[in-house]
Design a protein around this motif. Structure first.
Motif, short mmCIF file in Angstrom:
data_model
loop_
_atom_site.label_atom_id
_atom_site.label_comp_id
_atom_site.label_asym_id
_atom_site.label_seq_id
_atom_site.Cartn_x
_atom_site.Cartn_y
_atom_site.Cartn_z
N THR A 1 21.73 84.14 35.65
CA THR A 1 22.47 82.96 35.21
C THR A 1 22.73 82.08 36.43
O THR A 1 22.64 82.56 37.57
N PRO A 2 23.02 80.81 36.24
CA PRO A 2 23.32 79.95 37.39
C PRO A 2 24.43 80.49 38.26
O PRO A 2 24.38 80.38 39.49
N LYS A 3 25.44 81.11 37.64
CA LYS A 3 26.55 81.66 38.41
C LYS A 3 26.08 82.79 39.31
O LYS A 3 26.42 82.88 40.50
N GLU A 4 25.24 83.67 38.74
CA GLU A 4 24.71 84.78 39.53
C GLU A 4 23.80 84.27 40.64
O GLU A 4 23.84 84.76 41.77
N PHE A 5 23.00 83.27 40.31
CA PHE A 5 22.07 82.73 41.30
C PHE A 5 22.83 82.06 42.45
O PHE A 5 22.44 82.18 43.62
N ASP A 6 23.91 81.37 42.13
CA ASP A 6 24.72 80.75 43.19
C ASP A 6 25.33 81.81 44.10
O ASP A 6 25.39 81.62 45.32
N ALA A 7 25.77 82.92 43.51
CA ALA A 7 26.35 84.00 44.32
C ALA A 7 25.30 84.59 45.26
O ALA A 7 25.58 84.87 46.43
N ILE A 8 24.09 84.76 44.74
CA ILE A 8 23.01 85.29 45.58
C ILE A 8 22.67 84.32 46.70
O ILE A 8 22.42 84.71 47.85
#
Length: 249
Positions: A55-62
């Motif tokens: 998800t965009p949220k997960e991708f931003d965290a990565i």
């Protein structure tokens, strides 16, 4: 008052967008503002990789984590600590990680992490493998030479041992066998060489006792002899030294 759309509905609309429908078309069809659709896209639009979907949220965290790791690597490299480590110590560390059964790292990752050229690492690994293989072969060959030497009652030299080994499928030069015999301290004793040696000794040594095996006092005449015999696979040597004054008649 804004309409509260269910999460399932939002995700369904974003999936249509991922399949190719433009947000403008969806906005007109559903009477939903573009700003709202942009917010849904940011929140629910998935990012696919060969391993998994994010998800965009997960991708931003990565992305933030990768940036942090990049900064940490820059600090380590800028400090000069990696360049101060000897190359052999780096290679030993890389080899240990590389040979771990659960090693998750590629050679590229290992070498890049410690600043070692991949060619240098491969040369180190292959040379170590060659050395280990040679040492194993040498140990087996030394055992075979020792066995052939003992089976011949310590009479065979390098050339005859080479023939024996060849008959058993081990093909090696006599020169190498000779080097191994020297390393093991093996020296052939031929029967005719023994006889020749005895004759030479008889000529050199005077018969001082003339078979008079008696002495008038202690520590006047000492005599000795030795023999050897084989017990199973081992040679045993026995030597006796006697003061003739105390010898029993």
């Amino acid at each position: 008052m804004p309409i509260a759309y269910p999460t399932e509905f939002k995700i369904k609309i974003i999936r249509r967008y991922e399949k190719g429908e433009a947000l403008q078309s969806l906005s007109k069809e559903l009477h939903i503002s573009l700003g709202t659709l942009y917010q849904w896209r940011k929140k629910y639009c998935t990012i696919k990789t060969p391993e998994r979907t994010y998800t965009p949220k997960e991708f931003d965290a990565i992305s933030r984590r990768l940036q942090k790791l990049g900064h940490e690597m820059e600090i380590i490299r800028s400090s000069g600590y990696l360049t101060a480590i000897p190359l052999q110590q780096k290679l030993a560390t890389l080899e240990k990680l590389y040979n771990r059964p659960d090693n998750p790292y590629s050679v590229h990752e290992l070498c890049d992490a410690l600043g070692v050229a991949r060619g240098t690492f491969y040369n180190h690994i292959f040379r170590r493998a060659d050395r280990t293989k040679y040492q194993d072969e040498q140990a087996k060959l030394m055992l075979a030479v020792q066995q052939a030497f003992d089976d011949s009652q310590q009479r065979y030299g390098a050339e005859k041992i080479r023939i024996v080994l060849a008959q058993n499928g081990i093909h090696v030069a006599a020169k190498r066998i000779s080097a191994i015999m020297q390393e093991l301290g093996l020296y052939s004793v031929r029967t005719d060489a023994k006889k020749l040696y005895k004759k030479q000794q008889q000529r050199k040594k005077e018969n001082m006792l003339k078979r008079q095996f008696t002495a008038d006092q202690s520590n006047q005449i000492w005599v000795s002899d030795f023999t050897y015999f084989k017990i199973k696979d081992y040679w045993v040597y026995f030597c006796v030294i006697i003061d003739l004054f105390f010898a029993k008649s």
